[in-house]
Design a protein around this motif. Structure first.
Motif, PDB file in Angstrom:
ATOM      1  N   ALA A 147       1.127  -1.592  -0.092  1.00 16.83           N
ATOM      2  CA  ALA A 147       0.034  -0.127  -0.011  1.00 16.83           C
ATOM      3  C   ALA A 147       0.916   1.140  -0.473  1.00 16.83           C
ATOM      4  N   GLN A 148       0.624   1.936  -0.996  1.00 18.20           N
ATOM      5  CA  GLN A 148       0.929   3.727  -0.526  1.00 18.20           C
ATOM      6  C   GLN A 148       0.332   4.924  -1.314  1.00 18.20           C
ATOM      7  N   PHE A 149      -0.946   4.242  -1.707  1.00 23.85           N
ATOM      8  CA  PHE A 149      -1.587   5.002  -1.539  1.00 23.85           C
ATOM      9  C   PHE A 149      -3.099   4.888  -0.753  1.00 23.85           C
ATOM     10  N   PHE A 150      -3.505   5.784   0.285  1.00 20.91           N
ATOM     11  CA  PHE A 150      -4.134   6.211   1.175  1.00 20.91           C
ATOM     12  C   PHE A 150      -5.438   7.140   1.243  1.00 20.91           C
ATOM     13  N   VAL A 151      -6.414   6.819   0.984  1.00 24.10           N
ATOM     14  CA  VAL A 151      -7.768   7.447   2.159  1.00 24.10           C
ATOM     15  C   VAL A 151      -7.943   7.847   3.309  1.00 24.10           C
ATOM     16  N   ARG A 152      -8.093   9.349   3.825  1.00 25.82           N
ATOM     17  CA  ARG A 152      -8.891   9.064   5.396  1.00 25.82           C
ATOM     18  C   ARG A 152      -9.390   7.833   5.465  1.00 25.82           C
ATOM     19  N   THR A 153      -9.900   7.070   7.190  1.00 28.57           N
ATOM     20  CA  THR A 153     -10.612   6.614   6.920  1.00 28.57           C
ATOM     21  C   THR A 153     -11.610   7.087   7.585  1.00 28.57           C
ATOM     22  N   ASP A 154     -12.166   7.978   7.695  1.00 31.06           N
ATOM     23  CA  ASP A 154     -13.727   8.158   8.403  1.00 31.06           C
ATOM     24  C   ASP A 154     -14.472   8.525   6.450  1.00 31.06           C
ATOM     25  N   LEU A 155     -14.001   8.916   5.221  1.00 31.63           N
ATOM     26  CA  LEU A 155     -14.064   9.240   4.789  1.00 31.63           C
ATOM     27  C   LEU A 155     -15.269   7.866   3.930  1.00 31.63           C
ATOM     28  N   VAL A 156     -13.518   6.568   3.695  1.00 35.98           N
ATOM     29  CA  VAL A 156     -14.343   6.213   3.883  1.00 35.98           C
ATOM     30  C   VAL A 156     -15.137   5.235   4.219  1.00 35.98           C
ATOM     31  N   GLU A 157     -15.081   5.097   5.544  1.00 34.52           N
ATOM     32  CA  GLU A 157     -15.890   4.167   6.249  1.00 34.52           C
ATOM     33  C   GLU A 157     -17.792   4.780   6.157  1.00 34.52           C
ATOM     34  N   SER A 158     -17.655   6.437   5.926  1.00 32.86           N
ATOM     35  CA  SER A 158     -19.037   6.836   5.756  1.00 32.86           C
ATOM     36  C   SER A 158     -19.643   6.346   3.938  1.00 32.86           C
ATOM     37  N   GLY A 159     -18.457   5.826   3.767  1.00 34.75           N
ATOM     38  CA  GLY A 159     -19.533   6.218   2.098  1.00 34.75           C
ATOM     39  C   GLY A 159     -18.400   7.273   1.713  1.00 34.75           C
ATOM     40  N   GLU A 160     -18.646   8.317   1.651  1.00 40.69           N
ATOM     41  CA  GLU A 160     -18.150  10.047   1.181  1.00 40.69           C
ATOM     42  C   GLU A 160     -17.189   9.998  -0.272  1.00 40.69           C
ATOM     43  N   VAL A 161     -16.465   8.653  -0.237  1.00 40.87           N
ATOM     44  CA  VAL A 161     -15.536   8.624  -0.978  1.00 40.87           C
ATOM     45  C   VAL A 161     -15.016   6.548  -1.049  1.00 40.87           C
ATOM     46  N   THR A 162     -16.023   6.370  -1.972  1.00 35.47           N
ATOM     47  CA  THR A 162     -15.841   4.983  -2.867  1.00 35.47           C
ATOM     48  C   THR A 162     -14.733   4.778  -4.274  1.00 35.47           C
ATOM     49  N   LYS A 163     -15.021   5.807  -5.323  1.00 35.57           N
ATOM     50  CA  LYS A 163     -14.259   5.521  -5.811  1.00 35.57           C
ATOM     51  C   LYS A 163     -13.279   6.759  -6.322  1.00 35.57           C
ATOM     52  N   MET A 164     -12.503   6.450  -6.857  1.00 41.41           N
ATOM     53  CA  MET A 164     -10.964   7.610  -7.234  1.00 41.41           C
ATOM     54  C   MET A 164     -11.971   9.083  -7.784  1.00 41.41           C
ATOM     55  N   SER A 165     -12.712   8.445  -8.603  1.00 37.71           N
ATOM     56  CA  SER A 165     -12.997  10.326  -8.712  1.00 37.71           C
ATOM     57  C   SER A 165     -14.187  10.731  -7.591  1.00 37.71           C
ATOM     58  N   ASP A 166     -14.012  10.307  -6.785  1.00 41.71           N
ATOM     59  CA  ASP A 166     -14.932  10.933  -5.716  1.00 41.71           C
ATOM     60  C   ASP A 166     -13.598  11.961  -5.093  1.00 41.71           C
ATOM     61  N   LEU A 167     -12.028  11.298  -5.348  1.00 41.02           N
ATOM     62  CA  LEU A 167     -11.896  12.819  -4.343  1.00 41.02           C
ATOM     63  C   LEU A 167     -11.415  14.117  -5.368  1.00 41.02           C
ATOM     64  N   ARG A 168     -12.629  14.289  -6.448  1.00 41.26           N
ATOM     65  CA  ARG A 168     -12.156  15.379  -6.470  1.00 41.26           C
ATOM     66  C   ARG A 168     -11.917  16.781  -6.557  1.00 41.26           C
ATOM     67  N   SER A 169     -11.293  18.150  -6.105  1.00 40.80           N
ATOM     68  CA  SER A 169     -11.337  18.781  -5.271  1.00 40.80           C
ATOM     69  C   SER A 169     -11.297  18.908  -3.798  1.00 40.80           C
ATOM     70  N   ARG A 170     -10.774  17.068  -3.775  1.00 39.80           N
ATOM     71  CA  ARG A 170     -10.422  17.173  -2.026  1.00 39.80           C
ATOM     72  C   ARG A 170      -8.640  17.168  -1.969  1.00 39.80           C
ATOM     73  N   ARG A 171      -8.355  17.439  -0.964  1.00 40.16           N
ATOM     74  CA  ARG A 171      -6.944  17.767  -0.354  1.00 40.16           C
ATOM     75  C   ARG A 171      -5.861  16.379  -0.291  1.00 40.16           C
ATOM     76  N   LEU A 172      -5.380  16.600  -1.145  1.00 39.12           N
ATOM     77  CA  LEU A 172      -4.331  14.990  -1.787  1.00 39.12           C
ATOM     78  C   LEU A 172      -2.848  15.636  -1.103  1.00 39.12           C
ATOM     79  N   GLY A 173      -2.646  15.171  -0.272  1.00 39.66           N
ATOM     80  CA  GLY A 173      -1.041  14.649   0.393  1.00 39.66           C
ATOM     81  C   GLY A 173      -0.111  13.662  -0.016  1.00 39.66           C
ATOM     82  N   MET A 174       0.863  14.809  -0.484  1.00 42.50           N
ATOM     83  CA  MET A 174       2.683  14.361  -0.977  1.00 42.50           C
ATOM     84  C   MET A 174       3.670  15.086  -1.276  1.00 42.50           C
ATOM     85  N   PRO A 175       4.782  14.767  -1.086  1.00 42.38           N
ATOM     86  CA  PRO A 175       6.217  16.078  -0.995  1.00 42.38           C
ATOM     87  C   PRO A 175       6.376  16.286  -2.597  1.00 42.38           C
TER      88      PRO A 175
END
Length: 306
Positions: A147-175
């Motif tokens: 695993a190298q790519f993660f989505v916040r647990t509460d977003l997964v469990e609530s169903g807010e993010v279930t597919k990659m397209s749900d990340l549109r406009s969301r905050r994504l961390g990387m160096p």
């Protein structure tokens, strides 16, 4: 067992199927005998013998390699730990460097090489006329289950993010920013949802800070290295997300040499590369099951094996 302490074996097992340098012949032409012999993994032995009859420096020489702590450059760490640089009559110092100044230090000869990302900054520096020579790869991803790519647990469990397209406009961390090594891998993953890097709100966050950023809700998703992934999984602040097989075989790192060992001391440059190739040959196949390799990498990096 503390899960963060189990990451070395998983990293060595999956992330670092370290590739050999592109051409053995290029480096071994200065050695006696066949250019195809002398470097290669013996399936019945964990150690690769040094090639013979090469144009090694006649007296010990000092070489400084800038490196950021990462097992993606296990070939360098293993070559140092097993004395392969010393076998080439080269005294290597591994020196932590600031990525912002590393390429200039190499080009000016203040250090001899750097282990770094193949970023837009590197290619722009070469295009601008800096004397920089990528001479060998770092590691490539070899395990789709790492695993190298993660989505916040509460977003997964609530169903807010279930597919990659749900990340549109969301905050994504990387160096780093767009053009950094991490952005290349993030772009591959976002394509699964028809997204581009400009479709998310990129946050420049260092890998060690990712778990905390998930915990305080300042990011929704992140690309991380194996060490950071261990802390995230242990705290369960985010869950693995997406088809991570897209990372397999993708190389975004290189060992970049400068004029001090390419133009001015080419015999030293060849010696350094032979040592790295020798270590790389041992990091193929089921090397992660080789307890001696795991122990040597642990000793070199300070990361405890699982």
């Amino acid at each position: 067992m503390n899960r963060a302490r189990t990451r070395l074996r998983r990293t060595v097992a999956g992330r670092l199927a370290v590739a050999l340098a592109a051409s053995l012949a290029c480096v071994l032409t200065a050695c006696g005998g066949s250019t195809t012999g002398g470097v290669g993994r013996d399936p019945n032995a964990g150690v690769v013998e040094a090639p013979t009859g090469c144009d090694r420096p006649t007296a010990p020489v000092d070489v400084t390699i800038g490196i950021r702590p990462s097992l993606i450059f296990s070939n360098i760490y293993l070559a140092q730990q097993r004395g392969y640089f010393a076998d080439e009559n080269v005294n290597v110092t591994l020196e932590p460097v600031d990525p912002a100044s590393a390429l200039q230090l190499v080009s000016s000869g203040e250090i001899d090489a750097v282990a770094t990302g193949m970023t837009a900054g590197l290619f722009n520096a070469i295009d601008s006329g800096l004397n920089l020579y990528p001479i060998a790869p770092g590691g490539v991803d070899g395990d789709a289950n790492q695993a190298q790519f993660f989505v916040r647990t509460d977003l997964v469990e609530s169903g807010e993010v279930t597919k990659m397209s749900d990340l549109r406009s969301r905050r994504l961390g990387m160096p780093g920013a767009i053009g950094a090594g991490a952005s290349q891998k993030v772009a591959l993953l976002l394509q699964q949802g028809g997204l581009k890097l400009t479709d998310v709100a990129l946050q420049n966050i260092a890998y060690p800070d990712m778990a905390g950023a998930f915990a305080n809700g300042s990011i929704d998703a992140a690309y991380v290295t194996s060490g950071a992934a261990g802390a995230i999984e242990e705290r369960d602040v985010a869950r693995p997300f997406g088809d991570q097989s897209v990372f397999v075989g993708v190389n975004t790192n290189a060992i970049v040499a400068g004029p001090s060992i390419v133009d001015e001391r080419p015999d030293v440059g060849r010696a350094v590369l032979r040592a790295i190739m020798r270590a790389s040959a041992e990091l193929q196949g089921a090397y992660h099951e080789d307890t001696a390799i795991v122990a040597d990498l642990s000793a070199a990096t300070g990361i405890e094996p699982g």
